[in-house]
Motif scaffolding. Structure first.
Motif, PDB file in Angstrom:
ATOM      1  N   ASP A  69     -70.402  36.013  62.680  1.00 36.21           N
ATOM      2  CA  ASP A  69     -69.757  34.910  61.959  1.00 36.21           C
ATOM      3  C   ASP A  69     -70.654  34.484  60.801  1.00 36.21           C
ATOM      4  O   ASP A  69     -71.797  34.074  60.999  1.00 36.21           O
ATOM      5  CB  ASP A  69     -69.511  33.739  62.911  1.00 36.21           C
ATOM      6  CG  ASP A  69     -68.607  32.683  62.296  1.00 36.21           C
ATOM      7  OD1 ASP A  69     -68.012  32.959  61.233  1.00 36.21           O
ATOM      8  OD2 ASP A  69     -68.504  31.585  62.862  1.00 36.21           O
ATOM      9  N   ILE A  70     -70.127  34.587  59.586  1.00 33.46           N
ATOM     10  CA  ILE A  70     -70.867  34.193  58.386  1.00 33.46           C
ATOM     11  C   ILE A  70     -70.533  32.743  58.070  1.00 33.46           C
ATOM     12  O   ILE A  70     -69.372  32.420  57.801  1.00 33.46           O
ATOM     13  CB  ILE A  70     -70.508  35.087  57.183  1.00 33.46           C
ATOM     14  CG1 ILE A  70     -70.653  36.565  57.550  1.00 33.46           C
ATOM     15  CG2 ILE A  70     -71.380  34.736  55.979  1.00 33.46           C
ATOM     16  CD1 ILE A  70     -72.031  36.980  57.934  1.00 33.46           C
ATOM     17  N   PRO A  71     -71.499  31.826  58.106  1.00 33.70           N
ATOM     18  CA  PRO A  71     -71.205  30.421  57.820  1.00 33.70           C
ATOM     19  C   PRO A  71     -70.790  30.222  56.371  1.00 33.70           C
ATOM     20  O   PRO A  71     -71.006  31.095  55.519  1.00 33.70           O
ATOM     21  CB  PRO A  71     -72.539  29.713  58.126  1.00 33.70           C
ATOM     22  CG  PRO A  71     -73.572  30.784  57.976  1.00 33.70           C
ATOM     23  CD  PRO A  71     -72.921  32.061  58.389  1.00 33.70           C
ATOM     24  N   PRO A  72     -70.160  29.074  56.041  1.00 27.76           N
ATOM     25  CA  PRO A  72     -69.717  28.818  54.658  1.00 27.76           C
ATOM     26  C   PRO A  72     -70.855  28.959  53.649  1.00 27.76           C
ATOM     27  O   PRO A  72     -71.951  28.446  53.857  1.00 27.76           O
ATOM     28  CB  PRO A  72     -69.197  27.381  54.718  1.00 27.76           C
ATOM     29  CG  PRO A  72     -68.806  27.178  56.146  1.00 27.76           C
ATOM     30  CD  PRO A  72     -69.785  27.975  56.955  1.00 27.76           C
ATOM     31  N   GLN A  73     -70.550  29.678  52.563  1.00 26.42           N
ATOM     32  CA  GLN A  73     -71.526  29.930  51.515  1.00 26.42           C
ATOM     33  C   GLN A  73     -70.945  29.508  50.164  1.00 26.42           C
ATOM     34  O   GLN A  73     -69.742  29.618  49.935  1.00 26.42           O
ATOM     35  CB  GLN A  73     -71.884  31.429  51.464  1.00 26.42           C
ATOM     36  CG  GLN A  73     -72.417  31.985  52.764  1.00 26.42           C
ATOM     37  CD  GLN A  73     -73.770  31.425  53.131  1.00 26.42           C
ATOM     38  OE1 GLN A  73     -74.609  31.201  52.262  1.00 26.42           O
ATOM     39  NE2 GLN A  73     -73.990  31.214  54.422  1.00 26.42           N
ATOM     40  N   GLN A  84     -66.499  27.298  48.432  1.00 20.99           N
ATOM     41  CA  GLN A  84     -67.137  27.470  49.734  1.00 20.99           C
ATOM     42  C   GLN A  84     -66.344  28.533  50.509  1.00 20.99           C
ATOM     43  O   GLN A  84     -65.154  28.357  50.755  1.00 20.99           O
ATOM     44  CB  GLN A  84     -67.167  26.149  50.513  1.00 20.99           C
ATOM     45  CG  GLN A  84     -68.043  25.073  49.895  1.00 20.99           C
ATOM     46  CD  GLN A  84     -69.516  25.409  50.001  1.00 20.99           C
ATOM     47  OE1 GLN A  84     -69.973  25.963  51.014  1.00 20.99           O
ATOM     48  NE2 GLN A  84     -70.279  25.085  48.968  1.00 20.99           N
ATOM     49  N   ASP A  86     -66.325  31.348  53.846  1.00 18.53           N
ATOM     50  CA  ASP A  86     -66.937  31.897  55.059  1.00 18.53           C
ATOM     51  C   ASP A  86     -66.164  33.144  55.486  1.00 18.53           C
ATOM     52  O   ASP A  86     -65.015  33.349  55.087  1.00 18.53           O
ATOM     53  CB  ASP A  86     -66.998  30.873  56.188  1.00 18.53           C
ATOM     54  CG  ASP A  86     -65.611  30.416  56.624  1.00 18.53           C
ATOM     55  OD1 ASP A  86     -64.633  30.748  55.933  1.00 18.53           O
ATOM     56  OD2 ASP A  86     -65.506  29.734  57.643  1.00 18.53           O
ATOM     57  N   ASP A 111     -75.687  40.598  57.838  1.00 16.90           N
ATOM     58  CA  ASP A 111     -75.443  39.244  57.334  1.00 16.90           C
ATOM     59  C   ASP A 111     -75.819  39.146  55.857  1.00 16.90           C
ATOM     60  O   ASP A 111     -75.047  38.644  55.028  1.00 16.90           O
ATOM     61  CB  ASP A 111     -76.240  38.244  58.156  1.00 16.90           C
ATOM     62  CG  ASP A 111     -75.830  36.803  57.882  1.00 16.90           C
ATOM     63  OD1 ASP A 111     -75.458  36.496  56.741  1.00 16.90           O
ATOM     64  OD2 ASP A 111     -75.885  35.979  58.810  1.00 16.90           O
ATOM     65  N   LEU A 115     -73.309  38.538  52.472  1.00 14.71           N
ATOM     66  CA  LEU A 115     -73.488  37.428  51.528  1.00 14.71           C
ATOM     67  C   LEU A 115     -73.607  37.949  50.101  1.00 14.71           C
ATOM     68  O   LEU A 115     -72.984  37.421  49.171  1.00 14.71           O
ATOM     69  CB  LEU A 115     -74.722  36.613  51.906  1.00 14.71           C
ATOM     70  CG  LEU A 115     -74.663  35.872  53.240  1.00 14.71           C
ATOM     71  CD1 LEU A 115     -75.957  35.110  53.482  1.00 14.71           C
ATOM     72  CD2 LEU A 115     -73.488  34.922  53.278  1.00 14.71           C
ATOM     73  N   GLN A 162     -62.360  34.118  56.059  1.00 11.32           N
ATOM     74  CA  GLN A 162     -61.599  33.170  56.870  1.00 11.32           C
ATOM     75  C   GLN A 162     -61.076  31.995  56.053  1.00 11.32           C
ATOM     76  O   GLN A 162     -59.894  31.702  56.053  1.00 11.32           O
ATOM     77  CB  GLN A 162     -62.474  32.664  58.017  1.00 11.32           C
ATOM     78  CG  GLN A 162     -62.785  33.729  59.055  1.00 11.32           C
ATOM     79  CD  GLN A 162     -63.595  33.182  60.214  1.00 11.32           C
ATOM     80  OE1 GLN A 162     -64.672  32.621  60.026  1.00 11.32           O
ATOM     81  NE2 GLN A 162     -63.074  33.309  61.409  1.00 11.32           N
ATOM     82  N   ASN A 163     -61.965  31.300  55.369  1.00 10.02           N
ATOM     83  CA  ASN A 163     -61.569  30.095  54.637  1.00 10.02           C
ATOM     84  C   ASN A 163     -62.169  30.113  53.239  1.00 10.02           C
ATOM     85  O   ASN A 163     -63.305  30.554  53.036  1.00 10.02           O
ATOM     86  CB  ASN A 163     -62.048  28.828  55.365  1.00 10.02           C
ATOM     87  CG  ASN A 163     -61.428  28.697  56.748  1.00 10.02           C
ATOM     88  OD1 ASN A 163     -60.218  28.629  56.894  1.00 10.02           O
ATOM     89  ND2 ASN A 163     -62.265  28.680  57.764  1.00 10.02           N
TER      90      ASN A 163
END
Length: 280
Positions: A69-73, A84, A86, A111, A115, A162-163
């Motif tokens: 899972d890649i957090p929001p960047q 933003q 992710d 990861d 990114l 995802q978002n």
């Protein structure tokens, strides 16, 4: 006494050798065996033997599919808007030896590549194309990850954004545009509905006139048929006026009706005077 001590030591050594040489590898896992510090073989699931003292299990890991899972960047689009984003990456180890010896931390490496690739792919697009080309961005990310990880003994199965979170001002503008587009679409659908209703009404009237002419045995363009239609319309108009709360009585003499019929047939008489009289 010495014999008992020797036997005890021998038993301990034997127990240690058996305990250290027998290994059980769980289903879905694999283990790497090193002999004197050098890779020797890979152990598959099941009961496996390792030579005591000279061999050891250096690494055990799963070969099942896993999720990263890649957090929001924060990423910047081609038109300098900060978004933003992710994502989630599905990947799997297919060669345990290469995944362990070729890269220090394969999960962290994936990861970082995600990114970098995410910023690169979105950075070449204007904001309006980011949402419409989301599937293409996913495919481009997958291709880059496949190329980068091909020597690591891992397989990236799929990548999904995802978002995508836009700045508040951009969200407000997009919402206004969406509402305007919905209203425009609704008006177009309403106009089309009215058009279809008008066409249906016109077809119904034409069919009704044709049926009426056949019933009366008159041609639709004959004076007699025209006179009948005018009289019928006159009666229907009077009936509607009488049903109104502010009803009026409409009087038209036969001469006026004849002149109206003559006008329909191509003559040019003066318009008849129509008198409206309120009921007592």
């Amino acid at each position: 006494m010495l014999q008992y001590l020797v036997a005890l030591i021998a038993t301990a050594i034997f127990g240690y050798a058996v305990n250290s040489s027998v290994r059980v590898i769980d289903q879905g896992d694999e283990a790497l065996v090193e002999r004197l510090g050098k890779y020797r073989r890979t152990l598959r699931p099941g009961l496996r033997l390792v030579l005591p003292l000279v061999e050891k299990i250096a690494y055990v890991d799963t070969i099942r599919e896993r999720v990263l899972d890649i957090p929001p960047q924060s990423v910047i689009t081609n038109d300098n808007l900060t978004l933003q984003v992710d994502a989630v990456v599905y990947w799997q180890i297919i060669e345990m030896e290469r995944a362990y010896y070729a890269i220090e931390d394969v999960g962290n490496a994936i990861d970082n590549i995600v990114l970098t690739s995410l910023r690169s792919e979105i950075g070449r697009l204007p904001m309006r194309e980011v949402l419409s080309t989301k599937d293409e961005i996913d495919k481009a990310l997958l291709k880059k990850l496949d190329e980068a990880t091909s020597s690591w003994g891992v397989k990236v199965i799929r990548v999904e954004i995802q978002n995508i979170i836009f700045p508040e001002k951009v969200q407000a503008a997009m919402e206004s545009e969406r509402v305007a587009s919905s209203e425009k679409k609704a008006k177009i659908e309403q106009a089309e509905g009215e058009k279809q209703a008008a066409l249906a009404k016109a077809r119904g009237q034409a069919e009704s006139i044709e049926l009426l002419s056949k019933t009366l045995n008159l041609r639709p363009d004959s004076p007699e048929f025209m006179q009948f239609l005018i009289a019928q319309n006159y009666l229907e108009t009077n009936q509607k006026l009488s049903e109104s709360a502010n009803s009026k009585v409409l009087f038209m003499d036969p001469k006026a009706m004849s002149e109206a019929l003559g006008e329909l047939m191509g003559e040019s008489p003066e318009y008849p005077e129509i008198q409206l009289k309120k009921p007592d």
